[in-house]
Design a protein around this motif. Structure first.
Motif, PDB file in Angstrom:
ATOM      1  N   GLY A 173     -11.769   6.234   7.656  1.00 15.22           N
ATOM      2  CA  GLY A 173     -11.408   5.233   8.649  1.00 15.22           C
ATOM      3  C   GLY A 173     -11.096   3.899   7.998  1.00 15.22           C
ATOM      4  N   GLN A 174     -10.525   3.003   8.786  1.00 14.96           N
ATOM      5  CA  GLN A 174     -10.154   1.680   8.284  1.00 14.96           C
ATOM      6  C   GLN A 174     -10.256   0.667   9.398  1.00 14.96           C
ATOM      7  OE1 GLN A 174      -6.129   2.849   7.185  1.00 14.96           O
ATOM      8  NE2 GLN A 174      -5.264   1.730   8.940  1.00 14.96           N
ATOM      9  N   ALA A 175     -10.449  -0.596   9.009  1.00 18.41           N
ATOM     10  CA  ALA A 175     -10.522  -1.680   9.990  1.00 18.41           C
ATOM     11  C   ALA A 175     -10.171  -2.990   9.313  1.00 18.41           C
ATOM     12  CB  ALA A 175     -11.923  -1.769  10.600  1.00 18.41           C
ATOM     13  N   THR A 176      -9.591  -3.896  10.086  1.00 17.13           N
ATOM     14  CA  THR A 176      -9.315  -5.248   9.616  1.00 17.13           C
ATOM     15  C   THR A 176      -9.172  -6.174  10.813  1.00 17.13           C
ATOM     16  OG1 THR A 176      -7.967  -6.577   8.085  1.00 17.13           O
ATOM     17  CG2 THR A 176      -6.777  -5.109   9.571  1.00 17.13           C
ATOM     18  N   THR A 177      -9.264  -7.471  10.560  1.00 14.25           N
ATOM     19  CA  THR A 177      -9.109  -8.484  11.602  1.00 14.25           C
ATOM     20  C   THR A 177      -7.929  -9.380  11.260  1.00 14.25           C
ATOM     21  OG1 THR A 177     -11.437  -8.508  12.244  1.00 14.25           O
ATOM     22  CG2 THR A 177     -10.181 -10.511  12.679  1.00 14.25           C
ATOM     23  N   ILE A 178      -7.072  -9.590  12.231  1.00 14.71           N
ATOM     24  CA  ILE A 178      -5.865 -10.396  12.058  1.00 14.71           C
ATOM     25  C   ILE A 178      -5.967 -11.639  12.929  1.00 14.71           C
ATOM     26  CG2 ILE A 178      -3.373 -10.435  12.482  1.00 14.71           C
ATOM     27  CD1 ILE A 178      -3.624  -7.260  11.963  1.00 14.71           C
ATOM     28  N   ILE A 179      -5.846 -12.807  12.303  1.00 18.76           N
ATOM     29  CA  ILE A 179      -5.869 -14.082  13.021  1.00 18.76           C
ATOM     30  C   ILE A 179      -4.477 -14.700  12.910  1.00 18.76           C
ATOM     31  CG2 ILE A 179      -7.000 -16.310  13.319  1.00 18.76           C
ATOM     32  CD1 ILE A 179      -8.960 -14.054  13.593  1.00 18.76           C
ATOM     33  N   PRO A 180      -3.685 -14.695  13.985  1.00 19.44           N
ATOM     34  CA  PRO A 180      -2.317 -15.214  13.901  1.00 19.44           C
ATOM     35  C   PRO A 180      -2.272 -16.644  13.358  1.00 19.44           C
ATOM     36  CG  PRO A 180      -2.608 -14.018  15.937  1.00 19.44           C
ATOM     37  CD  PRO A 180      -3.980 -14.138  15.314  1.00 19.44           C
ATOM     38  N   GLY A 181      -1.317 -16.889  12.461  1.00 21.61           N
ATOM     39  CA  GLY A 181      -1.154 -18.205  11.873  1.00 21.61           C
ATOM     40  C   GLY A 181      -2.048 -18.463  10.686  1.00 21.61           C
ATOM     41  N   LYS A 182      -3.050 -17.598  10.477  1.00 20.75           N
ATOM     42  CA  LYS A 182      -3.987 -17.813   9.372  1.00 20.75           C
ATOM     43  C   LYS A 182      -4.006 -16.663   8.379  1.00 20.75           C
ATOM     44  CE  LYS A 182      -7.195 -20.815  11.883  1.00 20.75           C
ATOM     45  NZ  LYS A 182      -8.604 -21.030  12.302  1.00 20.75           N
ATOM     46  N   THR A 183      -3.793 -15.448   8.864  1.00 16.78           N
ATOM     47  CA  THR A 183      -3.907 -14.283   7.991  1.00 16.78           C
ATOM     48  C   THR A 183      -2.619 -13.475   8.023  1.00 16.78           C
ATOM     49  OG1 THR A 183      -4.675 -12.689   9.659  1.00 16.78           O
ATOM     50  CG2 THR A 183      -6.335 -14.153   8.709  1.00 16.78           C
ATOM     51  N   ALA A 184      -2.563 -12.516   7.127  1.00 13.10           N
ATOM     52  CA  ALA A 184      -1.495 -11.527   7.187  1.00 13.10           C
ATOM     53  C   ALA A 184      -1.616 -10.727   8.483  1.00 13.10           C
ATOM     54  CB  ALA A 184      -1.584 -10.596   5.982  1.00 13.10           C
ATOM     55  N   CYS A 185      -0.499 -10.167   8.926  1.00 10.25           N
ATOM     56  CA  CYS A 185      -0.522  -9.388  10.164  1.00 10.25           C
ATOM     57  C   CYS A 185      -0.462  -7.892   9.851  1.00 10.25           C
ATOM     58  CB  CYS A 185       0.620  -9.803  11.092  1.00 10.25           C
ATOM     59  SG  CYS A 185       2.255  -9.143  10.661  1.00 10.25           S
ATOM     60  N   LEU A 186      -0.469  -7.079  10.880  1.00  7.25           N
ATOM     61  CA  LEU A 186      -0.470  -5.631  10.691  1.00  7.25           C
ATOM     62  C   LEU A 186       0.811  -5.158  10.011  1.00  7.25           C
ATOM     63  CD1 LEU A 186      -2.366  -3.203  11.375  1.00  7.25           C
ATOM     64  CD2 LEU A 186      -0.886  -2.790  13.346  1.00  7.25           C
ATOM     65  N   ASN A 187       1.934  -5.809  10.324  1.00 10.14           N
ATOM     66  CA  ASN A 187       3.193  -5.425   9.684  1.00 10.14           C
ATOM     67  C   ASN A 187       3.219  -5.803   8.212  1.00 10.14           C
ATOM     68  OD1 ASN A 187       4.028  -5.477  12.695  1.00 10.14           O
ATOM     69  ND2 ASN A 187       5.818  -4.585  11.679  1.00 10.14           N
ATOM     70  N   CYS A 188       2.497  -6.857   7.834  1.00 12.87           N
ATOM     71  CA  CYS A 188       2.380  -7.196   6.410  1.00 12.87           C
ATOM     72  C   CYS A 188       1.664  -6.074   5.677  1.00 12.87           C
ATOM     73  CB  CYS A 188       1.583  -8.486   6.233  1.00 12.87           C
ATOM     74  SG  CYS A 188       2.353  -9.987   6.863  1.00 12.87           S
ATOM     75  N   LEU A 189       0.620  -5.542   6.308  1.00 11.46           N
ATOM     76  CA  LEU A 189      -0.186  -4.484   5.702  1.00 11.46           C
ATOM     77  C   LEU A 189       0.543  -3.145   5.713  1.00 11.46           C
ATOM     78  CD1 LEU A 189      -2.898  -3.486   4.540  1.00 11.46           C
ATOM     79  CD2 LEU A 189      -3.742  -3.337   6.912  1.00 11.46           C
ATOM     80  N   PHE A 190       1.206  -2.849   6.831  1.00  9.36           N
ATOM     81  CA  PHE A 190       1.914  -1.574   6.985  1.00  9.36           C
ATOM     82  C   PHE A 190       3.358  -1.857   7.411  1.00  9.36           C
ATOM     83  CE2 PHE A 190      -2.547  -0.576   8.268  1.00  9.36           C
ATOM     84  CZ  PHE A 190      -2.865   0.248   7.193  1.00  9.36           C
ATOM     85  N   PRO A 191       4.234  -2.172   6.468  1.00  6.01           N
ATOM     86  CA  PRO A 191       5.632  -2.469   6.827  1.00  6.01           C
ATOM     87  C   PRO A 191       6.331  -1.303   7.519  1.00  6.01           C
ATOM     88  CG  PRO A 191       5.161  -3.151   4.578  1.00  6.01           C
ATOM     89  CD  PRO A 191       3.990  -2.336   5.025  1.00  6.01           C
ATOM     90  N   SER A 192       5.899  -0.090   7.246  1.00  5.50           N
ATOM     91  CA  SER A 192       6.439   1.081   7.930  1.00  5.50           C
ATOM     92  C   SER A 192       5.293   1.986   8.350  1.00  5.50           C
ATOM     93  CB  SER A 192       7.419   1.846   7.037  1.00  5.50           C
ATOM     94  OG  SER A 192       6.776   2.274   5.851  1.00  5.50           O
ATOM     95  N   ALA A 193       5.480   2.677   9.451  1.00  7.56           N
ATOM     96  CA  ALA A 193       4.414   3.508  10.004  1.00  7.56           C
ATOM     97  C   ALA A 193       4.302   4.829   9.255  1.00  7.56           C
ATOM     98  CB  ALA A 193       4.679   3.775  11.483  1.00  7.56           C
ATOM     99  N   PRO A 194       3.080   5.352   9.124  1.00  7.21           N
ATOM    100  CA  PRO A 194       2.929   6.705   8.589  1.00  7.21           C
ATOM    101  C   PRO A 194       3.484   7.709   9.586  1.00  7.21           C
ATOM    102  CG  PRO A 194       0.827   5.876   9.398  1.00  7.21           C
ATOM    103  CD  PRO A 194       1.792   4.737   9.473  1.00  7.21           C
TER     104      PRO A 194
END
Length: 245
Positions: A155-176
């Protein structure tokens, strides 16, 4: 104000972050996308923690194959809409909270309206197309997004804070690739606990958030690793939005 019943119910938490912190939980609006393996324990633990307003969206009905991991759905719920099954349990577990549920497919036409003015968005989905929609609206509205995903014993988890952190698309530019994936119930439970913990920390303003780090759980070896990641200057999502913090 917290009632006498609430002061008693949350007394052990109030020892940690005070009545003011508990009031923040009571006043909060949390949007949970998905009422399955992740959504069930997330909703359960946010409800018992006293998060005052929970909104859940899921399109499915309970199937027997769900019961190994979706812990708020029981044998008697088979055939029932998942969100109604969860709503019934949450209202019984904690009558002091409000629960709002919708049996819908989350898509581009309704995602912004469904999320509305939530304080936190929780990604408890099982597909990346919806996750990307949640991420985009999180960036547009400046709302934190708590991501979680599971497969098998991992499993995996992360928290994204808009304007402060990278977003989900930064982490996964393309979907599995999409798939019907295997999963053991304890994996969903563990990742859901991480997500619920992130929500509570954010709402009461305590601890260090799981930002710009992907927590990776390997259940077969009982090991946790962290993958650090950064904002991408060419990200098609978060690079389009200014700091809304």
């Amino acid at each position: 104000m917290l009632s006498e019943q609430e002061l008693e119910r949350y007394s052990r938490q109030i020892m940690l972050f005070g009545e003011n912190g508990q009031q923040h939980l009571k006043n909060a609006n949390v949007f949970i996308a998905g009422a399955g393996g992740l959504g069930c324990p997330i909703a359960l633990y946010l409800a018992v923690a006293g998060v005052g307003n929970l909104k859940m969206v899921d399109k499915d009905v309970v199937d027997r194959s769900n019961l190994n991991r979706q812990v708020l759905h029981w044998e008697t719920d088979i055939g029932k809409e998942k969100v109604l099954s969860i709503e019934e349990k949450l209202r019984s577990i904690n009558p002091d909270i409000d629960v709002d549920v919708f049996t819908k497919i989350i898509d581009i036409s309704n995602v912004s309206e469904l999320i509305a003015d939530a304080d936190v968005i929780v990604d408890a989905m099982d597909n990346y197309s919806t996750r990307y929609l949640l991420n985009q609206v999180a960036q547009e509205k400046g709302i934190p997004l708590i991501h979680g995903a599971v497969r098998g014993f991992d499993g995996q988890a992360t928290t994204i804070i808009p304007g402060k952190t990278a977003c989900l698309n930064c982490l996964f530019p393309s979907a599995p690739p999409g798939e019907i994936f295997p999963v053991v119930g304890v994996t969903a439970g563990l990742i859901a606990m991480v997500q619920a913990n992130e929500v509570i920390k954010y709402l009461v303003g305590t601890g260090e958030m799981l930002t710009d780090r992907l927590l990776i759980w390997n259940g077969l070896s009982a090991e946790i690793e962290y993958l650090k990641f950064k904002k991408r200057c060419d990200c098609i999502i978060c690079s389009s939005y200014s700091d809304k913090s």
